[in-house]
Design a protein around this motif. Sequence first.
Motif, PDB file in Angstrom:
ATOM      1  N   GLN A 193       0.816  -1.216   0.000  1.00 21.03           N
ATOM      2  CA  GLN A 193       0.000   0.000   0.000  1.00 21.03           C
ATOM      3  C   GLN A 193       0.850   1.268   0.000  1.00 21.03           C
ATOM      4  O   GLN A 193       0.433   2.307   0.492  1.00 21.03           O
ATOM      5  N   THR A 194       2.050   1.156  -0.554  1.00 22.47           N
ATOM      6  CA  THR A 194       2.881   2.343  -0.676  1.00 22.47           C
ATOM      7  C   THR A 194       2.638   3.032  -2.024  1.00 22.47           C
ATOM      8  O   THR A 194       3.033   4.178  -2.206  1.00 22.47           O
ATOM      9  N   LEU A 195       1.978   2.303  -2.938  1.00 22.18           N
ATOM     10  CA  LEU A 195       1.734   2.894  -4.257  1.00 22.18           C
ATOM     11  C   LEU A 195       0.845   4.134  -4.161  1.00 22.18           C
ATOM     12  O   LEU A 195       1.106   5.144  -4.816  1.00 22.18           O
ATOM     13  N   ASP A 196      -0.175   4.047  -3.301  1.00 23.86           N
ATOM     14  CA  ASP A 196      -1.075   5.195  -3.144  1.00 23.86           C
ATOM     15  C   ASP A 196      -0.287   6.427  -2.695  1.00 23.86           C
ATOM     16  O   ASP A 196      -0.551   7.540  -3.150  1.00 23.86           O
ATOM     17  N   THR A 197       0.663   6.207  -1.794  1.00 23.56           N
ATOM     18  CA  THR A 197       1.457   7.342  -1.307  1.00 23.56           C
ATOM     19  C   THR A 197       2.317   7.903  -2.436  1.00 23.56           C
ATOM     20  O   THR A 197       2.498   9.120  -2.539  1.00 23.56           O
ATOM     21  N   LEU A 198       2.836   7.007  -3.281  1.00 27.43           N
ATOM     22  CA  LEU A 198       3.620   7.490  -4.431  1.00 27.43           C
ATOM     23  C   LEU A 198       2.732   8.301  -5.367  1.00 27.43           C
ATOM     24  O   LEU A 198       3.136   9.326  -5.903  1.00 27.43           O
ATOM     25  N   LEU A 199       1.502   7.798  -5.535  1.00 27.25           N
ATOM     26  CA  LEU A 199       0.591   8.468  -6.477  1.00 27.25           C
ATOM     27  C   LEU A 199       0.174   9.851  -5.994  1.00 27.25           C
ATOM     28  O   LEU A 199      -0.027  10.749  -6.802  1.00 27.25           O
ATOM     29  N   VAL A 200       0.022   9.992  -4.669  1.00 33.01           N
ATOM     30  CA  VAL A 200      -0.378  11.321  -4.188  1.00 33.01           C
ATOM     31  C   VAL A 200       0.839  12.232  -3.973  1.00 33.01           C
ATOM     32  O   VAL A 200       0.687  13.398  -3.644  1.00 33.01           O
ATOM     33  N   SER A 201       2.043  11.666  -4.152  1.00 32.68           N
ATOM     34  CA  SER A 201       3.252  12.493  -4.025  1.00 32.68           C
ATOM     35  C   SER A 201       3.392  13.365  -5.283  1.00 32.68           C
ATOM     36  O   SER A 201       2.559  13.303  -6.183  1.00 32.68           O
ATOM     37  N   LYS A 202       4.474  14.090  -5.335  1.00 33.86           N
ATOM     38  CA  LYS A 202       4.629  14.992  -6.482  1.00 33.86           C
ATOM     39  C   LYS A 202       5.290  14.300  -7.677  1.00 33.86           C
ATOM     40  O   LYS A 202       5.608  14.945  -8.670  1.00 33.86           O
ATOM     41  N   LEU A 203       5.513  12.988  -7.561  1.00 29.95           N
ATOM     42  CA  LEU A 203       6.122  12.258  -8.680  1.00 29.95           C
ATOM     43  C   LEU A 203       5.091  12.039  -9.787  1.00 29.95           C
ATOM     44  O   LEU A 203       3.940  11.703  -9.507  1.00 29.95           O
ATOM     45  N   THR A 204       5.543  12.218 -11.034  1.00 34.34           N
ATOM     46  CA  THR A 204       4.636  11.980 -12.165  1.00 34.34           C
ATOM     47  C   THR A 204       4.718  10.496 -12.556  1.00 34.34           C
ATOM     48  O   THR A 204       5.683   9.813 -12.183  1.00 34.34           O
ATOM     49  N   PRO A 205       3.739   9.984 -13.329  1.00 37.35           N
ATOM     50  CA  PRO A 205       3.822   8.578 -13.757  1.00 37.35           C
ATOM     51  C   PRO A 205       5.135   8.265 -14.471  1.00 37.35           C
ATOM     52  O   PRO A 205       5.704   7.191 -14.272  1.00 37.35           O
ATOM     53  N   ILE A 206       5.650   9.183 -15.281  1.00 34.09           N
ATOM     54  CA  ILE A 206       6.921   8.914 -15.990  1.00 34.09           C
ATOM     55  C   ILE A 206       8.063   8.788 -14.979  1.00 34.09           C
ATOM     56  O   ILE A 206       8.923   7.909 -15.100  1.00 34.09           O
ATOM     57  N   GLU A 207       8.046   9.642 -13.966  1.00 32.63           N
ATOM     58  CA  GLU A 207       9.103   9.565 -12.951  1.00 32.63           C
ATOM     59  C   GLU A 207       9.005   8.266 -12.160  1.00 32.63           C
ATOM     60  O   GLU A 207      10.027   7.662 -11.817  1.00 32.63           O
ATOM     61  N   ILE A 208       7.774   7.834 -11.883  1.00 30.04           N
ATOM     62  CA  ILE A 208       7.603   6.552 -11.178  1.00 30.04           C
ATOM     63  C   ILE A 208       8.126   5.423 -12.062  1.00 30.04           C
ATOM     64  O   ILE A 208       8.833   4.530 -11.597  1.00 30.04           O
ATOM     65  N   PHE A 209       7.812   5.489 -13.363  1.00 25.36           N
ATOM     66  CA  PHE A 209       8.301   4.471 -14.304  1.00 25.36           C
ATOM     67  C   PHE A 209       9.831   4.430 -14.294  1.00 25.36           C
ATOM     68  O   PHE A 209      10.439   3.364 -14.157  1.00 25.36           O
ATOM     69  N   LEU A 210      10.437   5.601 -14.415  1.00 28.62           N
ATOM     70  CA  LEU A 210      11.909   5.647 -14.467  1.00 28.62           C
ATOM     71  C   LEU A 210      12.512   5.179 -13.147  1.00 28.62           C
ATOM     72  O   LEU A 210      13.459   4.390 -13.132  1.00 28.62           O
ATOM     73  N   GLY A 211      11.948   5.656 -12.044  1.00 35.29           N
ATOM     74  CA  GLY A 211      12.483   5.297 -10.726  1.00 35.29           C
ATOM     75  C   GLY A 211      12.364   3.822 -10.443  1.00 35.29           C
ATOM     76  O   GLY A 211      13.204   3.246  -9.752  1.00 35.29           O
ATOM     77  N   LYS A 212      11.316   3.184 -10.969  1.00 35.02           N
ATOM     78  CA  LYS A 212      11.115   1.766 -10.705  1.00 35.02           C
ATOM     79  C   LYS A 212      11.886   0.881 -11.668  1.00 35.02           C
ATOM     80  O   LYS A 212      12.243  -0.240 -11.320  1.00 35.02           O
TER      81      LYS A 212
END
Lengths: 308, 369
Positions: free
Chosen positions: B203-222
């Motif tokens: 359940q950390t994904l929700d926190t990532l989603l409400v953070s200031k990271l964009t989907p592209i940044e999440i993609f790159l970071g992961k």
Amino acid sequence: MTAPILEIRNLSKAFGPIQALNNVSLIIPRASLTIIAGPDGSGKSTLLKCLLGLVRADAGQIYLKGQLTDKNFEQIRSISAYMSERFSLYPDLTVEENLDFYACIQMVPKDRKDDLKHRLLERTGLESFRFRLAANLSGGLKQKLALATALLSSPEILFLDEPTPGIDPTSRLEFFRLLEELKKEGRTIILTTPYLDEAEKGDEIVFFHRGKIIKQGSLSDLKNQFPLLVFSFEPETNIFEAYTELSKLVGPENLILRGRQLKIFVPEGEELIWRGKLLRLKREEPRLEDIYFYFERRSEMMELGHDQ
Amino acid sequence: MRFLFLFRKEWREIFRQKEMVALLFIAPLIQTIILGYVVRTDVTNLPVGIINLSQSIESQRLINRLASSPLFKIKFIASKPVDAEEIFRQGKSKALIIFREREKRASEEFSFSLPEVQVLLDGSDANSAMIAAGYFYGLFGHYITTLLHREDKDVPFQPKTIIRFNPSLNSLHTMGPAIVALLLTIITILLTGIGLVREKEQQTLDTLLVSKLTPIEIFLGKTLPMAAVGLIEMTLGIMVVITIFDVTPRGNLAYLYLAAVAFLFSILSIGFLISLISQSQQQALFFCWFTMLLFLMLSGLLTPLENIPPALRWLTVINPLRYLIAIIREIFLKGNGLAYFWQDILIMAGLGLVAFLFSLRVFRRFVIK
């Protein structure tokens, strides 16, 4: 007059055939602790997720400080923090690394980060655990760490989704003490819980059932405005037989079976004759759970009546 | 560059789990070595039974030739007829060679008299049987040619075969480098496949989603940490191929890294997509295995692409592993440069772009319900 920090109007959301939210309207005042109480699956978490844009509502409007958000949740997100049901922590990172990571993704300025981190560690009593892996923390400490990560961005609104399951009573008390402090600092807290004893701590209590608000108000309002008198009765005969017979007499929505006792809701001035005898009932102050069960039953009866 | 926060977190998580480090860096090395020696298409130590009814000098010479070849292992030599089918049924040998005395001399021209030779093969392992047939044909043909040359006789027709790039037809040279590509696929798709779904479970994904990271940044970071792990693994694999398999690359390995980057773009996008649509790590693992098996079967690693029926061959076109295996073989065996495979790199990058855009679309549409 200042607009409320959040106002929800007619919010609805369905997942297939399941109506998770059904025309929910709610006003969240500033610097308040609003507790949304209800059983699992009643739509509490969905409501929080809709407010943050993690779930798209099918209908309804959300106003932030009087402004319609209109599908743009960046405004709400920029002033809020969210703590999910399982604390949202990375078990393989230490307490400090978790804080660092959340500070980074919440864009906490570098010059403020360390100071803020130390203050939060101190405030939550996690200072001596800073190098411990989150996986090795107790439930209470995990909860405090999750709260600390949520507070890193100094949010105006805190969304806490069931933050207390599996937490010992002392840690719970400590947690609510922290929330009280945060509220005094001017933060607005919206917390969901399945526990009615916790709901008593809210300035505003919202009872949820099957995606609907069945009753809301402050604790004193809910108690004072409860339309019936609450009596407890301990029958000498078989309790289940007594329950069946009395429920026909007063209606199932006015009767609760609790242990060896029956709780009966009766309008003021009304007497109850059962098996030819006037019942000797002991009057009680309505408790929050009595109020919840009464309105839950009433809602179910109304739904049933409506369906038929 | 905000994705670097996520990159650093992923990197820490990987290296904090000792079992994970062993699984990521030691297990693949062992796998490369074992697979390199096991997944071979050439036939060695083929169990052969000999029924020598001839007892002539020439038959004995031929038996000696067979015995001295590393390709065959003579299991028995009988001087009486045997029930060939029963021997194959019992699995005692995969080939039977029967030498019979010729009733009539073939020609007065020759001083030698060759026995009649019959080769019986167990077709239940069709691949080995076909390769063994070729070996036998070659061995007997070479023997006859030697005899004819000794008597100054010309062989009327003899094709000359020259094999380039892998003259010894050592399958280790073709399989070894290609296995590095396979391992790169396995590790990166699995790591990415379970990456985001683990965030869902925690359940950390929700926190990532409400953070200031964009989907592209999440993609790159992961995905980028997995790409880095993949490239380290590839380097280790190449070292195994060079030092243990003794296969020296003829081409420039820098091109291989360039191809690997294009390949990783596509494979990580597919892994990310798997992670997005899976609801649990178990489900993600199932999807990953299914995808990997499909990629492997359609890659040309185990069977030539030309063997795949035309109706299914189009699937190989959208398989990025196919291109990487082709490039790796071109670099290692042919010494080819970019001019020979730039199109393959472009196709891999194109496949990556399609998968990346699609996964971003899925991210936006399905992660937020």
